[in-house]
Design a protein around this motif. Structure first.
Motif, PDB file in Angstrom:
ATOM      1  N   LEU A   1     -10.885 105.592  37.876  1.00 42.79           N
ATOM      2  CA  LEU A   1     -12.011 104.648  38.014  1.00 42.79           C
ATOM      3  C   LEU A   1     -11.919 103.526  36.996  1.00 42.79           C
ATOM      4  CD1 LEU A   1     -15.033 107.053  38.609  1.00 42.79           C
ATOM      5  CD2 LEU A   1     -13.744 105.759  40.278  1.00 42.79           C
TER       6      LEU A   1
ATOM      7  N   ILE B   1     -10.287 101.067  39.645  1.00 43.49           N
ATOM      8  CA  ILE B   1     -11.375 100.690  40.561  1.00 43.49           C
ATOM      9  C   ILE B   1     -12.378  99.750  39.880  1.00 43.49           C
ATOM     10  CG2 ILE B   1     -13.107 101.561  42.154  1.00 43.49           C
ATOM     11  CD1 ILE B   1     -10.346 102.609  42.789  1.00 43.49           C
ATOM     12  N   TRP B   2     -12.862 100.183  38.719  1.00 38.18           N
ATOM     13  CA  TRP B   2     -13.922  99.375  38.081  1.00 38.18           C
ATOM     14  C   TRP B   2     -13.444  97.998  37.642  1.00 38.18           C
ATOM     15  CZ3 TRP B   2     -15.963 104.140  34.937  1.00 38.18           C
ATOM     16  CH2 TRP B   2     -16.711 104.932  35.792  1.00 38.18           C
TER      17      TRP B   2
ATOM     18  N   LEU C   1     -18.462 121.065  46.580  1.00 40.43           N
ATOM     19  CA  LEU C   1     -17.236 120.319  46.273  1.00 40.43           C
ATOM     20  C   LEU C   1     -17.203 118.998  47.052  1.00 40.43           C
ATOM     21  CD1 LEU C   1     -14.571 120.390  44.755  1.00 40.43           C
ATOM     22  CD2 LEU C   1     -13.523 121.481  46.738  1.00 40.43           C
ATOM     23  N   ARG C   2     -17.652 119.084  48.305  1.00 43.81           N
ATOM     24  CA  ARG C   2     -17.726 117.851  49.105  1.00 43.81           C
ATOM     25  C   ARG C   2     -18.687 116.849  48.458  1.00 43.81           C
ATOM     26  NH1 ARG C   2     -16.816 121.475  53.390  1.00 43.81           N
ATOM     27  NH2 ARG C   2     -15.328 120.681  54.928  1.00 43.81           N
TER      28      ARG C   2
ATOM     29  N   ILE D   1     -19.660 106.760  42.838  1.00 39.21           N
ATOM     30  CA  ILE D   1     -19.629 106.200  41.477  1.00 39.21           C
ATOM     31  C   ILE D   1     -18.468 105.223  41.335  1.00 39.21           C
ATOM     32  CG2 ILE D   1     -19.148 106.803  39.059  1.00 39.21           C
ATOM     33  CD1 ILE D   1     -20.700 109.407  39.594  1.00 39.21           C
ATOM     34  N   GLY D   2     -17.375 105.575  41.982  1.00 36.55           N
ATOM     35  CA  GLY D   2     -16.190 104.731  41.861  1.00 36.55           C
ATOM     36  C   GLY D   2     -16.297 103.426  42.632  1.00 36.55           C
ATOM     37  N   PHE D   3     -16.786 103.522  43.850  1.00 39.72           N
ATOM     38  CA  PHE D   3     -16.715 102.342  44.709  1.00 39.72           C
ATOM     39  C   PHE D   3     -18.022 101.571  44.831  1.00 39.72           C
ATOM     40  CE2 PHE D   3     -12.996 104.744  46.007  1.00 39.72           C
ATOM     41  CZ  PHE D   3     -12.045 103.746  46.030  1.00 39.72           C
TER      42      PHE D   3
ATOM     43  N   PHE E   1     -11.331 121.986  51.584  1.00 35.63           N
ATOM     44  CA  PHE E   1     -12.267 122.298  50.510  1.00 35.63           C
ATOM     45  C   PHE E   1     -12.325 123.798  50.270  1.00 35.63           C
ATOM     46  CE2 PHE E   1     -13.523 118.185  52.065  1.00 35.63           C
ATOM     47  CZ  PHE E   1     -13.710 117.474  50.898  1.00 35.63           C
TER      48      PHE E   1
ATOM     49  N   LEU F   1     -17.128 115.271  45.490  1.00 37.83           N
ATOM     50  CA  LEU F   1     -16.145 114.254  45.872  1.00 37.83           C
ATOM     51  C   LEU F   1     -16.856 112.987  46.360  1.00 37.83           C
ATOM     52  CD1 LEU F   1     -13.107 113.782  46.175  1.00 37.83           C
ATOM     53  CD2 LEU F   1     -13.315 114.482  48.557  1.00 37.83           C
TER      54      LEU F   1
ATOM     55  N   ILE G   1     -11.176 125.726  46.915  1.00 42.45           N
ATOM     56  CA  ILE G   1     -12.053 126.654  46.194  1.00 42.45           C
ATOM     57  C   ILE G   1     -11.405 128.035  46.102  1.00 42.45           C
ATOM     58  CG2 ILE G   1     -14.239 127.899  46.390  1.00 42.45           C
ATOM     59  CD1 ILE G   1     -15.370 125.207  47.435  1.00 42.45           C
TER      60      ILE G   1
ATOM     61  N   PHE H   1     -18.193 111.214  43.411  1.00 40.05           N
ATOM     62  CA  PHE H   1     -17.109 110.521  42.700  1.00 40.05           C
ATOM     63  C   PHE H   1     -16.774 109.200  43.404  1.00 40.05           C
ATOM     64  CE2 PHE H   1     -12.562 109.670  42.364  1.00 40.05           C
ATOM     65  CZ  PHE H   1     -12.414 109.602  40.989  1.00 40.05           C
TER      66      PHE H   1
END
Lengths: 684, 214
Positions: free
Chosen positions: B46, B50-51, A323-324, A333-335, B16, A327, B20, A330
């Motif tokens: 995004l 962001i994008w 999960l880490r 990819i975003g920044f 986390f 994240l 879970i 993500f």
């Protein structure tokens, strides 16, 4: 760099360790008939396993065994026909493979055969350490450390502690792990269990443990009526250390004392020490005794190298870690695009010669100016430049009376051509048309002229389309007003030799000789070499002009015409374009050099009306009668106005033209002429 | 025991692990819903927030790079026809508002003529002649209009020297884009030159919204 000396390990040393939540406890043991416990240590540093391994290395111990929680293992007991140990082990291995269907690697399986009791069958113990579906929890050990570490199942460590009176129990409430060992009627009973869902409730946990103990006692073949009493008796032996519970009878401690030599001081002084360290002492006995095979489990099979991908998969099989990673992915990819865009922007900004906003504004202005000039070039005419071109195309002897410039109709010129001493008036017109065509600015010039009068004067007009209005045509130096001023044409450049006033001015002119027949509309292609004599005598016109050429005025002796003679061409732009963007786009530098220069644009003429010269006779007479001016002092010269100086210059020019001068007089006239020129220059 | 509890609490505080654990308690459909929601929400964040920042930065960088390229090309030399035009036409100001340009044109003509002592002259201004929508769109567009021109028809008489100086001054002025038509006629009797000329100044004609009615 100091060379590292490889550690020489003592094969007889063994370290047995137990991992707890916040620390590691370990015993250092010397193997032998009766193993000796040399030291007992606890490590509670930030990384206790590393501290332990450092300690073992410094103690030259290369064999480290770590207790494996019972909850991680599966225990199976079997019976084997009494045979030689190797055969029994092979048989037991087959049984183990059948039990686990080959799902557990050999390195994670421990086999042990209990000592011979004289019976026909022997009891075998199989302890398996299956790999969890989500992979092993992180051991916290590096690959190098993992190589020296082997594991001892807790349940195996309890074997030496098992007795027939009460079961030996080792449990950890945190992990829910319970290991039980008991000597029963049918032999040793081992149990490894996990009590789940009761860790938070002490009563539940105690009940679960109690139930496991009872089941084990029952499995050991005890009468049910004794079970409760035995459970109670077992609980009486319970000692607590953190989340761990140890239940060991006194006879088990006695057993440990008898089988081990302990050199730890606390063992003698503190009675509880044996109980506290019992599980590790039991593991020591197992690891050094005949059941040592049970104490050699390894996480990874030796010799099998785990690939990086496998390690990666294992590492990220943990849901929390996965999960880490998701994240983090993500966020990347975003920044990442923003970061890359920022870096790119910073690099481009770094390349800019000035602040981006200023640079952008300036570049935009330059682009706009370029567009503007392009459009102007398509839709309008550079009138002043064209007048300059026209001036450079106009030969001496042409007087222009009218000029009409139009973007649609081209150029239309009307004027008077006066024959010079050796050139027909018609030839001057055709020469002008020829010059215009040769410039490239105009094309297909159409000259027309009348028959003229008896004095060699005729009226003409020329029409021509303007084909390349912005072309920077290269004119001969003698015709280019930007290079040769009128006064230089007439009298030569200052400092030239004596006859500069006459001969040099004519050298560049391209005129058709009077001896040649005029060709009507076409200019004669032949150009006559300048004749110093004839030109010299033909100079009846004296120009008064300032040397800088800002303006030039000419007058004929007869006063028939007055023209402004441009000294630098009619606003002719420099022929060398300002190549850099700033020059062209900024202030338009370089584009206006001719401002103010021009005379001929107007009424005429960039040329001198040469009525006197053209006719020859009267002019020659006038020239012959020209008086020789007397010399003057510098003070007198400085007292003169510009017009007075120009007048005097004119007198000297006339006098210089006389043919009857002796050498000394000619030299004096030339010297004074140059003095006047210098003075006129200084005035500008 | 307390240590165990402490560790247990630490584990439970790990967000986390908690997520879970919570996710594990959800029914199957809800799990898919959570996954879809996370993916869709993440993509929206995004794509919408962001994008676009990166897009804006990249657009700006692209613009700067193009500008640097053009500047580098210009450093090697202007296009020949532009250089020739710049030399031939002299300094010119980039067209701005047409009305403003018209005022400057009239003032410049008046100033130049008066400076040369020509006080008697005629000036006929013709305003607002459109040059076409494709002409200098990069200048007119941002100002919200189309390119047009103001033409001043001027006639006067002056001495030849003054005439040439006037023409040169007018053509050299940044407030006058071009002299389009010129007629010079020399009168030997008066020794003066009669001048008829048209000068023009380009400017942006602002679009005025059409007034509609029922």
């Amino acid at each position: 760099m100091k060379p590292t000396t490889p550690t020489t390990y003592d094969d007889q040393l063994l370290a047995v360790a137990e991992r707890r939540a916040d620390r590691v406890r370990a015993l250092l043991v010397r193997k032998g008939e009766r193993p000796t416990v040399l030291d007992a240590r606890e490590f509670d540093a930030a990384d206790p396993m590393t501290a332990l391994l450092s300690w073992t290395e410094s103690s030259r111990c290369g064999d480290v065994r770590v207790l494996l929680p019972a909850s991680s293992t599966i225990v199976r007991q079997t019976t084997l026909p009494n045979a030689i140990p190797s055969q029994m082990l092979a048989a037991m291995r087959l049984q183990a493979e059948g039990m686990f269907l080959g799902a557990i690697p050999a390195s994670r399986m421990g086999l042990g055969i209990m000592p011979d009791t004289g019976e026909a069958d022997r009891q075998g113990i199989i302890v398996a350490w299956p790999t969890p579906a989500r992979g092993d929890a992180d051991s916290g050990l590096s690959a190098r450390q993992e190589k020296v570490v082997r594991y001892v199942p807790e349940v195996a460590a309890l074997i030496p502690l098992a007795s027939g009176d009460t079961p030996a129990v080792f449990a950890d409430r945190e992990s829910g792990s319970i290991a039980i060992a008991m000597e029963g009627r049918k032999g040793l009973v081992l149990r490894a269990a996990r009590e789940t869902g009761s860790a938070d409730d002490a009563a539940d946990w105690a009940n679960g443990m109690r139930q496991a103990i009872a089941e084990t006692i029952l499995n050991a073949g005890m009468e049910p009526s004794r079970i409760a009493a035995m459970v109670a008796a077992t609980e009486l032996t319970s000692t607590q250390s953190g989340s761990r519970t140890t239940m060991i009878g006194r006879d088990a401690i006695a057993q440990l004392r008898s089988r081990l030599a302990v050199q730890v001081v606390a063992a003698d002084s503190n009675g509880a020490w044996w109980n506290d360290w019992a599980i590790l002492l039991g593991a020591t006995i197992i690891a050094t005794g005949p059941l040592a095979e049970l104490a050699r489990l390894k996480r990874v099979e030796e010799g099998v190298k785990t690939s990086r991908i496998e390690l990666l998969v294992k590492r990220y099989s943990d849901p929390s870690r996965a999960l880490r990673a998701c994240l983090a992915g993500f966020l990347i990819i975003g920044f990442a695009p923003v970061a890359f865009a920022w870096v790119r922007s910073a690099v481009v900004q770094w390349k800019m010669p000035e602040e981006p906003a200023v640079f952008e504004r300036n570049q935009k202005a330059i682009d706009q100016r370029i567009s503007h000039y392009r459009e102007l070039g398509k839709r309008t005419l550079p009138v002043t430049k064209l007048l300059g071109d026209l001036a450079c195309c106009t030969p001496d002897g042409i007087e222009i009376e009218s000029i009409q410039l139009s973007g649609t109709q081209g150029i239309s010129i009307r004027g008077v051509s006066k024959a010079k001493s050796d050139i027909f008036a018609e030839n001057l017109v055709t020469e002008m048309a020829s010059n215009m065509d040769a410039s490239g600015v105009f094309e297909k010039s159409r000259p027309r002229f009348d028959a003229g009068d008896g004095r060699g004067i005729l009226k003409f007009d020329i029409e021509a389309p303007i084909v390349r209005p912005t072309l920077a045509s290269q004119y001969p130096e003698a015709r280019d007003w930007a290079k040769t001023t009128l006064v230089q044409r007439k009298y030569g450049k200052p400092g030239d030799d004596e006859d500069a006033g006459g001969a040099s001015t004519a050298t560049g002119s391209s005129t058709t000789s009077r001896n040649q027949t005029p060709t009507g509309g076409a200019a004669s292609g032949e150009t006559a070499a300048a004749d110093p004599e004839s030109n010299g005598t033909g100079e009846t016109q004296v120009a008064s002009a300032d040397a800088e050429g800002a303006s030039a005025n000419a007058s004929t002796p007869g006063g028939t015409a007055s023209v402004g003679g441009p000294a630098r061409g009619i606003t002719r732009r420099p022929t060398t374009p300002a190549a850099d963007g700033a020059a062209a786009s900024g202030a338009g530098a370089g584009a206006n050099s001719g401002a103010g220069a021009n005379a001929g644009a107007g009424a005429a003429p960039a040329t001198m009306p040469s009525g006197a010269g053209a006719g020859g006779g009267p002019a020659a007479a006038a020239l012959a009668n020209a008086q020789i001016p007397s010399t003057f002092t510098d003070e007198e010269l400085r007292a003169m106005t510009r017009d007075q100086a120009r007048g005097l210059l004119s007198d000297f020019a006339k006098a210089k033209g006389r043919a009857d001068l002796d050498e000394a007089t000619r030299k004096r006239l030339q010297t004074d002429f140059n003095r006047i020129l210098d003075y006129l220059k200084s005035l500008t | 025991m307390s240590q165990a509890k402490s560790n247990s609490t630490t584990v439970a505080r790990d967000p986390f692990v908690r997520v879970i654990s919570w996710f594990g308690t959800l029914p199957r459909a809800a799990k898919w819903g959570v996954i879809a929601g996370a993916l869709f929400g993440g993509f929206l964040v995004l794509d919408e927030a962001i994008w676009p920042i990166a897009d804006r930065m990249n657009e700006r960088s692209d613009r700067w790079v193009a500008m640097l390229d053009r500047a580098a090309e210009r450093a090697d030399g202007l296009p020949p026809e532009v250089a020739a035009n710049a030399i031939a036409y002299g300094p010119n100001a980039v067209p701005e508002d047409e009305a403003k340009g018209m005022r400057k044109l009239a003032a410049t003509v008046d100033g130049v003529l008066r400076k040369k002592g020509v006080s008697k002259y005629s000036q006929d201004l013709r305003r607002g002649q459109q040059l076409g929508t494709d002409v200098l769109g990069d200048i007119a567009g941002p100002l919200g209009g189309t390119m047009g021109r103001t033409i001043a028809d001027i006639s006067f008489e002056a001495a030849p020297d003054d005439v040439t100086a006037i023409i040169a001054d007018l053509d050299g002025s940044a407030d006058i884009d071009a002299i389009t038509d010129l007629k010079l006629t020399y009168a030997p009797a008066t020794k003066r030159v009669a001048v008829q000329m048209s000068v023009e100044k380009w400017g942006v004609l602002k679009r005025t919204p059409k007034r509609g009615g029922a």
